[in-house]
Design an enzyme around this catalytic site. Sequence first.
Site, PDB file in Angstrom:
ATOM      1  CE  LYS A  28      -3.421  -2.746   3.004  1.00  0.00           C
ATOM      2  NZ  LYS A  28      -4.195  -2.900   4.660  1.00  0.00           N
ATOM      3  CB  SER A  29       3.637   2.208   1.686  1.00  0.00           C
ATOM      4  OG  SER A  29       5.215   0.834   1.564  1.00  0.00           O
TER       5      SER A  29
END
Length: 290
Positions: free
Chosen positions: A264-265
Amino acid sequence: MTKPVFRFAPSPNGRLHLGHAYSALLNADFARRFDGRFLLRIEDIDITRCRPEFEAAIYDDLAWLGLRWEEPVRRQSEHFADYRAAFQRLKERGGVYPCFCTRKDIAEAIACREAESGEPWPRDPDGAPLYPGTCRAIPADEAGRRIAAGEPHAWRVDNAALDGLVPGPLRFRRFDRDGQEEVVTAQPRRWGDAVIVRKEIPTSYHLSVVVDDALQGVTHVVRGQDLEAATDLHVLLQALLDLPTPRYHHHGLLRDPDGDKLAKSRRSKSLAELREEGATPQAIRRRLGF
């Protein structure tokens, strides 16, 4: 015979991507092949980053993939009392100590020791420098006064006390895609005095996941290789808390064209974006080998 219990446990701090889909589908596939149960757990102890819309999206994405899970879904943010009770048990056993250090304090202490020795400071499996033990020797009465005064603090595992608390090697069972098992010796000391209760919340990922797996009767943990080393610390906490140790399987990680794991990052393409581009659940399943 009790049925095997598997679980998929995402955090609602972003949209699910293909790596999450693979892990969820693999857990469900194991549950089907082993005639077991499949649970969904929402790991939302980080109340500053987790958001209701991301949790709702998890349910939508998994249902779109054709997955079904038992109700009710356990949400960690509703069970801080369970984690406090487990932490109290660790305190009573003498397996933890309070740490008042800031990140800056730790960095400066390590830099000083590296300068004195001329050697790089040892690091944990995630690459972070091991805690130098600065607060381990603080007398209990002094620590109590600082806590009572409201000084921010975390709690760490006390490796110096472990020999007396959990003598002998700690072992767990690892299983492969065919269900074949082998016994593995855990090495929790490579994590040093790891944080098991954070400053801002009364728990940590490590403590919460161990408590949840025990309370939910999880017998088989299937998760990514990025969490394989953490199993050492989880097995240690299970021993300290007199909790059962599940069997473990750590699957390979999906990676992008640059070789980085999907995350996600890194804003890896989400399942929702793939759906908008016309992907079908069947196409995703085939792409992931299901």
